[in-house]
Structure formats: C-alpha cells, structure tokens
Write an enzyme that holds these catalytic residues in place. Sequence first.
Site, PDB file in Angstrom:
ATOM      1  N   ASP A 110       0.846  -1.198   0.000  1.00  0.00           N
ATOM      2  CA  ASP A 110       0.000   0.000   0.000  1.00  0.00           C
ATOM      3  C   ASP A 110       0.880   1.246   0.000  1.00  0.00           C
ATOM      4  O   ASP A 110       1.638   1.484   0.944  1.00  0.00           O
ATOM      5  CB  ASP A 110      -0.897   0.001   1.236  1.00  0.00           C
ATOM      6  CG  ASP A 110      -2.034   1.002   1.125  1.00  0.00           C
ATOM      7  OD1 ASP A 110      -1.813   2.098   0.567  1.00  0.00           O
ATOM      8  OD2 ASP A 110      -3.148   0.698   1.577  1.00  0.00           O
TER       9      ASP A 110
ATOM     10  N   HIS B 108      -3.666   0.511  -2.516  1.00  0.00           N
ATOM     11  CA  HIS B 108      -4.578   1.150  -1.576  1.00  0.00           C
ATOM     12  C   HIS B 108      -5.985   1.063  -2.135  1.00  0.00           C
ATOM     13  O   HIS B 108      -6.314   1.683  -3.147  1.00  0.00           O
ATOM     14  CB  HIS B 108      -4.178   2.613  -1.356  1.00  0.00           C
ATOM     15  CG  HIS B 108      -4.982   3.294  -0.281  1.00  0.00           C
ATOM     16  ND1 HIS B 108      -4.745   3.106   1.055  1.00  0.00           N
ATOM     17  CD2 HIS B 108      -6.033   4.153  -0.368  1.00  0.00           C
ATOM     18  CE1 HIS B 108      -5.600   3.824   1.757  1.00  0.00           C
ATOM     19  NE2 HIS B 108      -6.398   4.462   0.919  1.00  0.00           N
TER      20      HIS B 108
END
Length: 561
Positions: free
Chosen positions: A422, A452
């Site tokens: 992420d 993400h």
Amino acid sequence: MASFLMDLVWCLLPILLLLLLSLALRWPRAYSWTRLAVRAACWRLWVIICLILELPLDKRTITRTKEAGSAERDILSGSSQVSDGPQLICKATALAKYLLSHCNSLARPRLASWPRGDPHFQTLSSLLFGQHGDTVQFTRDHLLLKDGGIVALDWAVGTRQAERKRWEGRREHQPGGRIPGSITSNPPVLLLIPQFWGGMTPHLKMLCHQAIHQGFYVVVSHPRGTVECPLTTARLTEFGDPADLEQVITYVHSRHPSSALFAVSEGSGSGILLSYLGESGSGSYLTAAAAISPVLLGQQWFETAMPPIYHWGILFQRKMQLRRYAESFRGVLDVDRALSCSSIRDFEETLACSSSQLQRTKTSSGLAPGTSSKGLAPSAAWELGERAYPAKDWDGYWKRNEPLRDADEVAVPVLCICSCDDPLLPPATSLPLPLFKSNPYFLLALTDNGGHCGFTLEGKEEEKEGGRTGNEEVEEDNWSHFVVLEYFRVVADFLKKEERENAVWGAAADFSLAGQLSRISSMAPLRKRRNPVMRRPRPMAAQQSNAEEEENFTWKRSYTR
C-alpha cells in the site's frame, strides 16, 4: 521498369513484415518470447516513470517481473499460476474458525499481477477511475445534527433506469418484500464511510454496485462540508471524531429497525469508524464492520512521508474544501496560514490545534457571549464536551482522536483488509499485530499486493456466492468487495447460530434450575447449600488449554454501556 519494381517492393514491405509477424506469433514459443519482450520494455518504461514521479518500486513486483518467463511457460503448458492467499491474523476463536470454513473468498483470491497488479496503478485506478462510476444512482438526505451541523446521506436507489425497474419488479413479486440475495426477509443495510477528505471514489461506487445486486440497502455517510453538503457551523469533523457518525447510525437504525446494520470504511475513513466502535462498545447498533486499507495508527499516518503525487493530491483536496468556506472560518482560525501549508500534518494541526490557530478574543472574532471558540451555542458545546474546543497541541489532538484509543471496548467483529504494498500507508511492519492476536473482535486479512483500496482480480471469474448464479460473469471486480460482503453474510449466520445455541442452553438451564428449586422446597435442608448457578458445560480446569478457552469465547453482548 526496375525502379518501378523496387518501389513496389518497398511499398509492400511493411505489409509483408506484418504478415510474417502474424504467422510467427501463431507459434507458441515465438508468441511467448514476443510477449515477454513487450512486457520487459513496458517494465523499463514504468521504472523510468516511477523514478521521475518519485514513486517507490515494490520489491515483490520486481521479483515477479523477473520470474515472468517461468510463469508464462506455466500458462502455456496448461498450469495456472495462482497467487498465494491472504494471511488471516487473528485470535483463535470460534468466529475465526467459522470464517475460515465458510468464507471462501478469504481462501482463494486471484489478485492481478503486473501491470494491472502494480500498487500505484491499482491505487490511482481506485481513486480516479472506475467501471460502474456512472451507473449507480443516489438520492440524498440531509441530517441535522445536535450542534446545528448537517451531514449528507446518499441512499443508493439502483444501477440504471432499466435495472432499477427490473429490480423493483422482482422485489414486488417476492413474498414479504424479500430481495434476492438478501440475508433475511428484511434486507440488511450497508453504511459506507468514504475517505477522510470526502467524495465518492470509483472504488466506493463499485462497492455500492456489488452490494445493491446482493440485496443490501446502501447508504453513504459524507462528512460535513464535503460533496456540496452545506456547512452551517464553523466546525469540521476531526480525524477520529465519531460524534457525527453516531447520530447517523442512530438515524439509519430508526429507519430500518428490523434490519441488520453493517458498516464499511474506505482508507482514512476508518479513523471515524474505529473510534465509533471503541466509544460505543457493546451498545453499538452495528452487527459487524469492515475496513478496507484502514489507517490504524492516525498520528503515525500523518507523520509518515508518502509519495509526493499522493501527498499533494490529498493536500490539494483538503485545501479546496477549506477554500470554499474560507470566509466562514476566518473568525476562528488562520485560513491563510492553513492554505499555505506544504504538508498534510501542518494543515491538520493548523485546523485542529489551538497552538496553531488564529488567536483572537471573542469580541474581535465577532462571537456572541457564551459561545465556544468554534462559534457553538452553550448547549451544543456542552453536548460535544472537549471537542467543542480545539486541542491544545498535536499530541493532545491524538489523545482524543487516535482510532484505536478504545480498542479494548470494541464489541463488534471488525475485519481489516490490508496490503503489504500500500503506497498511502506506513510499512506493513508497523501494523499493530498484537492487537489482532489478542483481541477476539479484530481480524486482519493481509495480502502481498493490492495497493490502496485496489485488490484487483486477475481477469474474469464466475462467482456463485452472494446470490450470483453460476452462469453470471463478473467483470474485473475488486477482491476486497467480495470478501467484505461475504464476511457480513457469514458473521450474520454465525451470530444467529450462537443465539440459537444460547437460547437452547438457556431453556435447558431454566428447566433444570426450576426442578432443583422444586426439590429443594419440598424437603428440609439438612445442611447449608450453595446457591445453584447453572454454567455452560466446560472441560475441567486441569485439562483446559488456552486454545479451548479461546474456542469457547462467548459472542453474546452484555450491553453494559
């Protein structure tokens, strides 16, 4: 004549080369090597772009790209290369075992590989692009809060006019108004909490699209001052302030009192959701909750550097919101200083901390006597408590807004879906793993890739869960959406099973207790007896292990708050 033939050859040469190339590509080995060459060239170009934009390159992506040759050969030979499943980190409870045995989406993800599986590509796609962005239709409600503020609630009413008519027709023909794919005769309600900076991302709209087709009533709760919601007070929602969300959940529950209520947060919106779960404890109206790419440690997230392209994008969005209401805030904070901040941390500190706000007296700011520094009436200030006033400093701000500050009070199962690559969150090594290993209400699904709020699936799959037929084809959907919606269904089934077992056990205990009391009353007590206390049958203490204690964890709420 010779010159004419040469000109003809030169004119036909491109066509001949294309013909030879098409014939060569029909050979599997030539096709494989050509595809690898194009893939390698694209990878080199992507590395250059990432270096220019200062985007970090994930080591796992580089490794998978170097091993692409073996993967291509496996595909050509007929064997499919499936990515490893997520790592479920949680305490060994009955719910965890039930999820592992009944939630098929957790065990078999097929996440996309590079280039579609690149963390930055997935992140930008989920935030800026989408597949069902223009098909979901909403109707808006404005909810008046106790302090005079207003939040916007968008109810999803369908996915296209034709689909909406067909949906309503199917609903009318179902006995009791049951929607196909719903968990009960009263369709469950799904409350979506967007990113902290507000707005409907394509990722959130895709989740709406999936939930509608699975029979959920979907409502999106927007923070005050976002998505064209009128701002009636000089007060913005703090990162971990659940006061507005608590009133929203109470309102939604009052509209659907017989329906199960679930909540999903997107990215930084988890700060409000996790804070609400901690403050409400066992008195929450939620049956279960989930957080996709959550911000678990708020202060660390604000203080950790992120790639410039994401940092400036978030900061620009926040400044645009403040600029819209600049004149309304000039009396309570230094708007010019906030708009000139070059980091998200400084911007948030300027908005929320008194040490960085504009120091003015109530007379010079034009506030009426008896009002707080945010222009609130005394009754509203009393209702909000310490939140009616700005925090003294940055550390004081996080003492009251850290998402996991009351994690021990959470009494609702929470599934957190995180990815190791992420780009918007701190490294996965900073995740509070002891919390998930010790608290039975927190579960963590950790994947290697996904970006993400990305978690893009590889190609197209046929899903049979959640009311889908085996012939219905799913188009490039998000794996986390399947997991979240199936997780809610499994948790609802598990809690119903627990309630039935507790009811049967309670009835047997009452019958046994009544028989004992009747026998005791019919005979004179020869000796002092202990009060009969009926307990659920458990193994002897000497033979009881920690695993057995965890397996017999009781999921019935005590409602002490």
